[in-house]
Design a protein around this motif. Structure first.
Motif, PDB file in Angstrom:
ATOM      1  N   TYR A 128      26.473   9.581 -25.909  1.00 47.36           N
ATOM      2  CA  TYR A 128      27.743   9.929 -25.260  1.00 47.36           C
ATOM      3  C   TYR A 128      27.525  10.309 -23.795  1.00 47.36           C
ATOM      4  O   TYR A 128      28.262   9.876 -22.914  1.00 47.36           O
ATOM      5  CB  TYR A 128      28.445  11.064 -26.019  1.00 47.36           C
ATOM      6  N   PHE A 133      30.330  10.657 -20.872  1.00 46.82           N
ATOM      7  CA  PHE A 133      31.043  11.801 -21.450  1.00 46.82           C
ATOM      8  C   PHE A 133      30.406  13.079 -20.924  1.00 46.82           C
ATOM      9  O   PHE A 133      29.189  13.193 -20.856  1.00 46.82           O
ATOM     10  CB  PHE A 133      30.983  11.766 -22.981  1.00 46.82           C
ATOM     11  N   TYR A 152      32.972  16.776 -25.995  1.00 45.69           N
ATOM     12  CA  TYR A 152      32.826  15.981 -24.772  1.00 45.69           C
ATOM     13  C   TYR A 152      34.170  15.432 -24.332  1.00 45.69           C
ATOM     14  O   TYR A 152      35.077  15.252 -25.159  1.00 45.69           O
ATOM     15  CB  TYR A 152      31.888  14.786 -25.016  1.00 45.69           C
TER      16      TYR A 152
END
Length: 156
Positions: A128, A133, A152
């Motif tokens: 991520y 993110f 996130y």
């Protein structure tokens, strides 16, 4: 490897995928997707404007999946939901393809994308972050996934 939208016939395989991954990471408990009442019916759950679920299939077996859904009270923010992959699918590019398709769809409807996960899913957290993110120090809002301990957000 075939990436496509979920079909009704996929519901059981997607539920098995998610439950297998939750067990693997010790997340088969309340406050996680484990107790989501719609876990076995994603075809209908994600069949609404602003929602969609995709799967990756190999030889008629679902090996990965993820969805985009709205967040109540946050009309311009979606949530990346139920992104899971079997061990054998990790490192194959399936997750990257899923994320790309999901975020492309999300951009049509939302300005930001939020997600909740677990710190012990180390590879997922790195994935991520690598994909833009940004970690949050607390959840965006209270959800039924109160056991999650990593959050996130990404600008679309």
């Amino acid at each position: 490897m075939l990436l496509r939208e979920i079909e009704e016939r996929d519901n059981k395989q997607v539920e098995d995928l998610i439950r297998t991954c939750l067990i693997e990471f010790g997340a088969n408990k309340p406050g996680t997707a484990w107790t989501d009442p719609n876990l076995g019916d994603f075809y209908h759950l994600y069949n609404h404007e602003g929602s969609k679920y995709w799967v990756v299939e190999v030889d008629s077996k679902i090996i990965a999946g993820c969805g985009i859904g709205p967040i109540s009270g946050f009309p311009h923010i979606c949530e990346l939901q139920k992104m899971y992959a079997y061990k054998e699918a990790r490192g194959t590019g399936a997750a990257s393809e899923l994320l790309e398709v999901a975020l492309e769809y999300a951009r049509l409807h939302y300005n930001e994308c939020y997600l909740e996960t677990f710190n012990n899913m180390v590879a997922a957290n790195k994935f991520y972050q690598k994909n833009g993110f940004k970690a949050l120090t607390k959840p965006l809002m209270e959800t039924e996934h109160f056991a999650c301990d990593a959050w996130y957000i990404k600008s679309l």
